[in-house]
Motif scaffolding. Structure first.
Motif, PDB file in Angstrom:
ATOM      1  N   PHE A 192      -2.683   2.136 -12.907  1.00 22.95           N
ATOM      2  CA  PHE A 192      -3.522   0.945 -12.914  1.00 22.95           C
ATOM      3  C   PHE A 192      -4.977   1.207 -12.528  1.00 22.95           C
ATOM      4  O   PHE A 192      -5.800   0.300 -12.598  1.00 22.95           O
ATOM      5  CB  PHE A 192      -2.939  -0.109 -11.964  1.00 22.95           C
ATOM      6  N   GLY A 193      -5.259   2.429 -12.067  1.00 27.81           N
ATOM      7  CA  GLY A 193      -6.630   2.746 -11.655  1.00 27.81           C
ATOM      8  C   GLY A 193      -7.037   2.072 -10.355  1.00 27.81           C
ATOM      9  O   GLY A 193      -8.229   1.863 -10.116  1.00 27.81           O
ATOM     10  N   VAL A 194      -6.064   1.741  -9.520  1.00 29.06           N
ATOM     11  CA  VAL A 194      -6.339   1.078  -8.244  1.00 29.06           C
ATOM     12  C   VAL A 194      -5.910   2.009  -7.119  1.00 29.06           C
ATOM     13  O   VAL A 194      -4.758   2.449  -7.080  1.00 29.06           O
ATOM     14  CB  VAL A 194      -5.565  -0.255  -8.131  1.00 29.06           C
ATOM     15  N   GLN A 195      -6.829   2.290  -6.221  1.00 28.72           N
ATOM     16  CA  GLN A 195      -6.506   3.151  -5.087  1.00 28.72           C
ATOM     17  C   GLN A 195      -5.561   2.411  -4.138  1.00 28.72           C
ATOM     18  O   GLN A 195      -5.804   1.248  -3.807  1.00 28.72           O
ATOM     19  CB  GLN A 195      -7.775   3.557  -4.347  1.00 28.72           C
ATOM     20  N   PRO A 196      -4.495   3.068  -3.692  1.00 31.41           N
ATOM     21  CA  PRO A 196      -3.526   2.403  -2.821  1.00 31.41           C
ATOM     22  C   PRO A 196      -4.142   1.787  -1.568  1.00 31.41           C
ATOM     23  O   PRO A 196      -3.722   0.720  -1.136  1.00 31.41           O
ATOM     24  CB  PRO A 196      -2.541   3.523  -2.453  1.00 31.41           C
ATOM     25  N   GLU A 197      -5.150   2.421  -1.003  1.00 34.86           N
ATOM     26  CA  GLU A 197      -5.740   1.884   0.227  1.00 34.86           C
ATOM     27  C   GLU A 197      -6.443   0.538   0.013  1.00 34.86           C
ATOM     28  O   GLU A 197      -6.728  -0.183   0.959  1.00 34.86           O
ATOM     29  CB  GLU A 197      -6.682   2.886   0.896  1.00 34.86           C
ATOM     30  N   LEU A 198      -6.699   0.194  -1.247  1.00 35.32           N
ATOM     31  CA  LEU A 198      -7.287  -1.119  -1.545  1.00 35.32           C
ATOM     32  C   LEU A 198      -6.234  -2.222  -1.574  1.00 35.32           C
ATOM     33  O   LEU A 198      -6.565  -3.399  -1.684  1.00 35.32           O
ATOM     34  CB  LEU A 198      -8.015  -1.080  -2.888  1.00 35.32           C
ATOM     35  N   GLU A 201       0.833  -1.209   0.000  1.00 36.55           N
ATOM     36  CA  GLU A 201       0.000   0.000   0.000  1.00 36.55           C
ATOM     37  C   GLU A 201       0.868   1.262   0.000  1.00 36.55           C
ATOM     38  O   GLU A 201       0.626   2.194  -0.777  1.00 36.55           O
ATOM     39  CB  GLU A 201      -0.929  -0.002   1.211  1.00 36.55           C
ATOM     40  N   ASN A 202       1.908   1.294   0.835  1.00 38.45           N
ATOM     41  CA  ASN A 202       2.804   2.459   0.864  1.00 38.45           C
ATOM     42  C   ASN A 202       3.564   2.594  -0.449  1.00 38.45           C
ATOM     43  O   ASN A 202       3.737   3.694  -0.972  1.00 38.45           O
ATOM     44  CB  ASN A 202       3.784   2.354   2.035  1.00 38.45           C
ATOM     45  N   TRP A 203       4.034   1.472  -0.980  1.00 35.03           N
ATOM     46  CA  TRP A 203       4.712   1.493  -2.276  1.00 35.03           C
ATOM     47  C   TRP A 203       3.794   2.078  -3.337  1.00 35.03           C
ATOM     48  O   TRP A 203       4.211   2.906  -4.151  1.00 35.03           O
ATOM     49  CB  TRP A 203       5.143   0.070  -2.648  1.00 35.03           C
TER      50      TRP A 203
END
Length: 73
Positions: free
Chosen positions: A31-37, A19-21
């Motif tokens: 990629f359209g992906v939220q880091p918190e996911l 998540e931090n990376w």
């Protein structure tokens, strides 16, 4: 899975730190992906979901190495 592959290729880290990376490597933009996911629990569930298909996945991704060229006599 694409995000995990990108992580392993760019800056390998444990699942706890993905998540931090993702926050520092513009994963949401790429990629359209939220880091918190990308928390370790969710990543582990995703890996568990593909586990029964590993042979199929490996066969479609990997390729056998070519045979060495014959040496001239």
């Amino acid at each position: 899975m694409e995000v995990l592959v990108a992580n392993r290729l760019s800056s390998p880290t444990s699942m706890v730190r993905v998540e931090n990376w993702a926050r520092t490597w513009a994963v949401e933009e790429m990629f359209g992906v939220q880091p918190e996911l990308l928390n370790d629990d969710r990543l582990a569930r995703a890996l568990d979901a593909i586990a029964p298909h590993l042979e199929e996945i490996t066969g479609s991704v990997g390729a056998p190495a070519p045979a060495p060229a014959p040496r001239p006599s």
